[in-house]
Design a protein around this motif. Structure first.
Motif, PDB file in Angstrom:
ATOM      1  N   ARG A  67      27.805  32.399  26.018  1.00  0.00           N
ATOM      2  CA  ARG A  67      27.161  33.646  25.586  1.00  0.00           C
ATOM      3  C   ARG A  67      26.158  34.112  26.634  1.00  0.00           C
ATOM      4  NH1 ARG A  67      26.100  35.517  19.523  1.00  0.00           N
ATOM      5  NH2 ARG A  67      25.139  37.532  19.935  1.00  0.00           N
ATOM      6  N   ILE A  68      26.160  35.425  26.877  1.00  0.00           N
ATOM      7  CA  ILE A  68      25.138  36.080  27.689  1.00  0.00           C
ATOM      8  C   ILE A  68      24.725  37.346  26.945  1.00  0.00           C
ATOM      9  CG2 ILE A  68      24.611  37.257  29.849  1.00  0.00           C
ATOM     10  CD1 ILE A  68      26.532  35.471  31.292  1.00  0.00           C
ATOM     11  N   ALA A  69      23.466  37.400  26.556  1.00  0.00           N
ATOM     12  CA  ALA A  69      22.957  38.545  25.770  1.00  0.00           C
ATOM     13  C   ALA A  69      23.855  38.742  24.552  1.00  0.00           C
ATOM     14  CB  ALA A  69      22.874  39.783  26.657  1.00  0.00           C
ATOM     15  N   ASP A  70      24.425  39.949  24.376  1.00  0.00           N
ATOM     16  CA  ASP A  70      25.260  40.241  23.204  1.00  0.00           C
ATOM     17  C   ASP A  70      26.743  39.988  23.458  1.00  0.00           C
ATOM     18  OD1 ASP A  70      23.127  41.036  21.575  1.00  0.00           O
ATOM     19  OD2 ASP A  70      23.118  43.034  22.493  1.00  0.00           O
ATOM     20  N   LEU A  71      27.059  39.353  24.571  1.00  0.00           N
ATOM     21  CA  LEU A  71      28.451  39.096  24.922  1.00  0.00           C
ATOM     22  C   LEU A  71      28.812  37.634  24.655  1.00  0.00           C
ATOM     23  CD1 LEU A  71      28.592  40.941  28.362  1.00  0.00           C
ATOM     24  CD2 LEU A  71      29.245  41.850  26.122  1.00  0.00           C
ATOM     25  N   ARG A  72      29.861  37.425  23.855  1.00  0.00           N
ATOM     26  CA  ARG A  72      30.419  36.092  23.679  1.00  0.00           C
ATOM     27  C   ARG A  72      31.564  35.937  24.665  1.00  0.00           C
ATOM     28  NH1 ARG A  72      30.449  37.223  17.523  1.00  0.00           N
ATOM     29  NH2 ARG A  72      28.406  36.513  16.848  1.00  0.00           N
ATOM     30  N   ILE A  73      31.648  34.768  25.288  1.00  0.00           N
ATOM     31  CA  ILE A  73      32.570  34.585  26.419  1.00  0.00           C
ATOM     32  C   ILE A  73      33.421  33.340  26.207  1.00  0.00           C
ATOM     33  CG2 ILE A  73      32.713  34.261  28.931  1.00  0.00           C
ATOM     34  CD1 ILE A  73      29.842  35.493  29.035  1.00  0.00           C
ATOM     35  N   GLY A  74      34.686  33.457  26.551  1.00  0.00           N
ATOM     36  CA  GLY A  74      35.582  32.307  26.571  1.00  0.00           C
ATOM     37  C   GLY A  74      36.370  32.322  27.867  1.00  0.00           C
ATOM     38  N   SER A  75      36.799  31.163  28.327  1.00  0.00           N
ATOM     39  CA  SER A  75      37.572  31.095  29.571  1.00  0.00           C
ATOM     40  C   SER A  75      38.575  29.948  29.507  1.00  0.00           C
ATOM     41  CB  SER A  75      36.651  30.926  30.783  1.00  0.00           C
ATOM     42  OG  SER A  75      35.879  29.744  30.666  1.00  0.00           O
ATOM     43  N   VAL A  76      39.711  30.152  30.173  1.00  0.00           N
ATOM     44  CA  VAL A  76      40.767  29.145  30.255  1.00  0.00           C
ATOM     45  C   VAL A  76      41.355  29.199  31.652  1.00  0.00           C
ATOM     46  CG1 VAL A  76      43.139  28.612  29.557  1.00  0.00           C
ATOM     47  CG2 VAL A  76      41.423  29.053  27.827  1.00  0.00           C
ATOM     48  N   TYR A  77      41.580  28.024  32.228  1.00  0.00           N
ATOM     49  CA  TYR A  77      42.301  27.937  33.504  1.00  0.00           C
ATOM     50  C   TYR A  77      43.437  26.944  33.318  1.00  0.00           C
ATOM     51  CZ  TYR A  77      43.262  27.870  38.486  1.00  0.00           C
ATOM     52  OH  TYR A  77      43.875  28.021  39.702  1.00  0.00           O
ATOM     53  N   ARG A  78      44.640  27.378  33.646  1.00  0.00           N
ATOM     54  CA  ARG A  78      45.814  26.509  33.551  1.00  0.00           C
ATOM     55  C   ARG A  78      46.544  26.548  34.888  1.00  0.00           C
ATOM     56  NH1 ARG A  78      48.038  23.136  29.230  1.00  0.00           N
ATOM     57  NH2 ARG A  78      50.045  22.461  30.086  1.00  0.00           N
ATOM     58  N   ALA A  79      46.559  25.412  35.595  1.00  0.00           N
ATOM     59  CA  ALA A  79      47.210  25.344  36.895  1.00  0.00           C
ATOM     60  C   ALA A  79      48.700  25.061  36.737  1.00  0.00           C
ATOM     61  CB  ALA A  79      46.558  24.260  37.751  1.00  0.00           C
ATOM     62  N   ALA A  80      49.507  25.658  37.617  1.00  0.00           N
ATOM     63  CA  ALA A  80      50.940  25.386  37.601  1.00  0.00           C
ATOM     64  C   ALA A  80      51.215  23.958  38.035  1.00  0.00           C
ATOM     65  CB  ALA A  80      51.660  26.377  38.517  1.00  0.00           C
ATOM     66  N   THR A 280      57.272  29.586  27.656  1.00  0.00           N
ATOM     67  CA  THR A 280      57.768  29.018  28.908  1.00  0.00           C
ATOM     68  C   THR A 280      58.235  27.573  28.759  1.00  0.00           C
ATOM     69  OG1 THR A 280      55.554  28.273  29.553  1.00  0.00           O
ATOM     70  CG2 THR A 280      56.198  30.502  30.218  1.00  0.00           C
ATOM     71  N   GLN A 281      58.288  27.084  27.527  1.00  0.00           N
ATOM     72  CA  GLN A 281      58.647  25.683  27.266  1.00  0.00           C
ATOM     73  C   GLN A 281      57.735  24.710  28.037  1.00  0.00           C
ATOM     74  OE1 GLN A 281      61.744  27.769  28.301  1.00  0.00           O
ATOM     75  NE2 GLN A 281      61.361  28.407  26.192  1.00  0.00           N
ATOM     76  N   GLY A 282      56.475  25.093  28.151  1.00  0.00           N
ATOM     77  CA  GLY A 282      55.481  24.219  28.764  1.00  0.00           C
ATOM     78  C   GLY A 282      55.461  24.230  30.272  1.00  0.00           C
ATOM     79  N   ARG A 283      56.282  25.063  30.913  1.00  0.00           N
ATOM     80  CA  ARG A 283      56.352  25.085  32.376  1.00  0.00           C
ATOM     81  C   ARG A 283      55.790  26.400  32.906  1.00  0.00           C
ATOM     82  NH1 ARG A 283      61.326  23.371  30.669  1.00  0.00           N
ATOM     83  NH2 ARG A 283      62.206  25.448  31.094  1.00  0.00           N
ATOM     84  N   LEU A 284      54.916  26.316  33.885  1.00  0.00           N
ATOM     85  CA  LEU A 284      54.350  27.502  34.517  1.00  0.00           C
ATOM     86  C   LEU A 284      54.717  27.506  35.996  1.00  0.00           C
ATOM     87  CD1 LEU A 284      50.759  27.557  32.969  1.00  0.00           C
ATOM     88  CD2 LEU A 284      52.716  28.969  32.295  1.00  0.00           C
ATOM     89  N   ASN A 285      55.087  28.662  36.505  1.00  0.00           N
ATOM     90  CA  ASN A 285      55.402  28.794  37.922  1.00  0.00           C
ATOM     91  C   ASN A 285      54.218  29.295  38.732  1.00  0.00           C
ATOM     92  OD1 ASN A 285      58.132  27.977  37.681  1.00  0.00           O
ATOM     93  ND2 ASN A 285      58.678  30.018  36.921  1.00  0.00           N
ATOM     94  N   ASP A 286      53.154  29.666  38.050  1.00  0.00           N
ATOM     95  CA  ASP A 286      51.962  30.161  38.732  1.00  0.00           C
ATOM     96  C   ASP A 286      50.739  29.794  37.906  1.00  0.00           C
ATOM     97  OD1 ASP A 286      50.360  31.378  40.580  1.00  0.00           O
ATOM     98  OD2 ASP A 286      51.028  33.430  40.173  1.00  0.00           O
ATOM     99  N   ASP A 287      49.594  29.688  38.583  1.00  0.00           N
ATOM    100  CA  ASP A 287      48.348  29.418  37.879  1.00  0.00           C
ATOM    101  C   ASP A 287      48.017  30.592  36.948  1.00  0.00           C
ATOM    102  OD1 ASP A 287      48.316  27.264  39.587  1.00  0.00           O
ATOM    103  OD2 ASP A 287      46.799  28.099  40.916  1.00  0.00           O
ATOM    104  N   VAL A 288      47.262  30.296  35.895  1.00  0.00           N
ATOM    105  CA  VAL A 288      46.850  31.325  34.931  1.00  0.00           C
ATOM    106  C   VAL A 288      45.356  31.172  34.663  1.00  0.00           C
ATOM    107  CG1 VAL A 288      47.102  32.245  32.605  1.00  0.00           C
ATOM    108  CG2 VAL A 288      49.115  31.386  33.816  1.00  0.00           C
ATOM    109  N   ALA A 289      44.633  32.268  34.794  1.00  0.00           N
ATOM    110  CA  ALA A 289      43.210  32.290  34.439  1.00  0.00           C
ATOM    111  C   ALA A 289      42.988  33.394  33.406  1.00  0.00           C
ATOM    112  CB  ALA A 289      42.339  32.540  35.667  1.00  0.00           C
ATOM    113  N   LEU A 290      42.220  33.077  32.373  1.00  0.00           N
ATOM    114  CA  LEU A 290      41.936  34.026  31.299  1.00  0.00           C
ATOM    115  C   LEU A 290      40.440  34.017  30.998  1.00  0.00           C
ATOM    116  CD1 LEU A 290      44.743  32.896  28.800  1.00  0.00           C
ATOM    117  CD2 LEU A 290      44.886  34.793  30.430  1.00  0.00           C
ATOM    118  N   VAL A 291      39.896  35.196  30.782  1.00  0.00           N
ATOM    119  CA  VAL A 291      38.498  35.330  30.341  1.00  0.00           C
ATOM    120  C   VAL A 291      38.472  36.343  29.211  1.00  0.00           C
ATOM    121  CG1 VAL A 291      36.159  36.036  30.953  1.00  0.00           C
ATOM    122  CG2 VAL A 291      37.552  34.774  32.621  1.00  0.00           C
ATOM    123  N   ALA A 292      37.921  35.960  28.090  1.00  0.00           N
ATOM    124  CA  ALA A 292      37.767  36.872  26.957  1.00  0.00           C
ATOM    125  C   ALA A 292      36.285  37.169  26.764  1.00  0.00           C
ATOM    126  CB  ALA A 292      38.358  36.267  25.683  1.00  0.00           C
TER     127      ALA A 292
END
Length: 298
Positions: A67-80, A280-292
């Motif tokens: 959290r920063i001020a009034d913003l709630r934050i989440g993040s995920v990084y999944r490497a291929a 993807t049946q658990g397989r990734l061909n590229d890294d994935v980064a997500l921020v909510a």
């Protein structure tokens, strides 16, 4: 006499057979021992590489605050790469006098090979985010830093000059329920309201960092208004370009995801990640980064 000679004649054959059987057992035992030791060494090496990768992630890709001020934050990084915890995708946040600023991006390449560029642009953002009043000025400053890094890296790495970086800068100024963004070849966030998600549309993006301009006028800023309770999902192209076994792309806006859970961004991202891996049946061909980012208030 005949029986005696027959028994005597068979004794050498029995002995040879027994010795051969013993040799086979010893050989199998030796192979098993070698395999076990090799497997143990491989397991130790894998554990060591994973520990190094996790340490690199903590240093380079720092965890975002919840959290920063009034913003709630989440993040995920999944490497291929299953042994990597960090690679070419990146994100960061900085609370500045001009508002809370986010960076999400993707260095050309993936895994450990892209880590040098990742570290360079993250370091530049963490410093420059506090020094420039507008996002176009910040983008131009990052371009200068990336060019300098590429020039230095190219002295020892012939491929460095080709490692451009797509990047998205997002800013939430204090008050006003406004989100501003500047894209350098990177997709704009998804907008979440209630249980609906839509893709934002903005100005024509600038080229990726490393190929863009050093004049702030080269960057177009988009402004979006939102209401308390709305959320934004920042992502890298590993999400949009993921495919299933039949080659069908993953379209997150068409998936059955409980978007209303965005009030807890980390819960929402876990749902998105789980749904992606099912596709993807658990397989990734590229890294994935997500921020909510969930705006609890304005």
């Amino acid at each position: 006499m005949y029986a005696h000679r027959s028994a005597t004649a068979s004794a050498p054959h029995t002995t040879v057979h027994w010795i051969g059987h013993l040799a086979s057992l010893m050989g199998a035992s030796l192979l098993t021992l070698v395999f076990c030791r090799s497997h143990e060494r491989s397991h130790r090496e894998t554990s060591r590489l994973r520990a190094i990768s996790q340490a690199a992630q903590r240093v380079v890709l720092r965890p975002l605050p919840r959290r920063i001020a009034d913003l709630r934050i989440g993040s995920v990084y999944r490497a291929a790469d299953p042994l990597a915890e960090v690679g070419g995708d990146l994100y960061a946040v900085a609370r500045t006098p001009n508002g809370t600023r986010f960076l999400i991006g993707d260095v050309k390449g993936k895994g450990i090979a892209a880590l040098d560029g990742t570290a360079a642009v993250l370091g530049a953002f963490r410093e420059a985010a506090h020094q420039h009043a507008s996002l176009p000025e910040l983008a131009a400053a990052l371009e200068v830093s990336v060019r300098r890094h590429v020039a230095e890296a190219a002295q020892s790495d012939a491929d460095a000059a080709e490692r451009f970086i797509t990047a998205l800068l997002v800013e939430f100024p204090a008050g006003g329920c406004v989100m501003r963004s500047v894209s350098c070849g990177h997709p704009l966030p998804l907008f979440v309201r209630g249980n609906r998600v839509t893709a934002l549309r903005g100005s024509r993006p600038a080229p990726p960092l490393g190929l863009a301009g050093v004049d702030p006028e080269a960057y177009r800023q988009d402004t979006f208004r939102y209401a308390p309770g709305d959320a934004f999902l920042l992502y890298t192209d590993g999400l949009a370009e993921a495919r299933d076994g039949a080659g069908a792309f993953y379209s997150v806006t068409e998936r059955d995801i409980a978007w209303r859970t965005a009030a807890d961004p980390q819960v929402l991202l876990q749902q998105v990640q789980d749904d992606l891996l099912r596709h993807t049946q658990g397989r990734l061909n590229d890294d994935v980064a997500l921020v909510a980012v969930h705006a609890a208030d304005c």
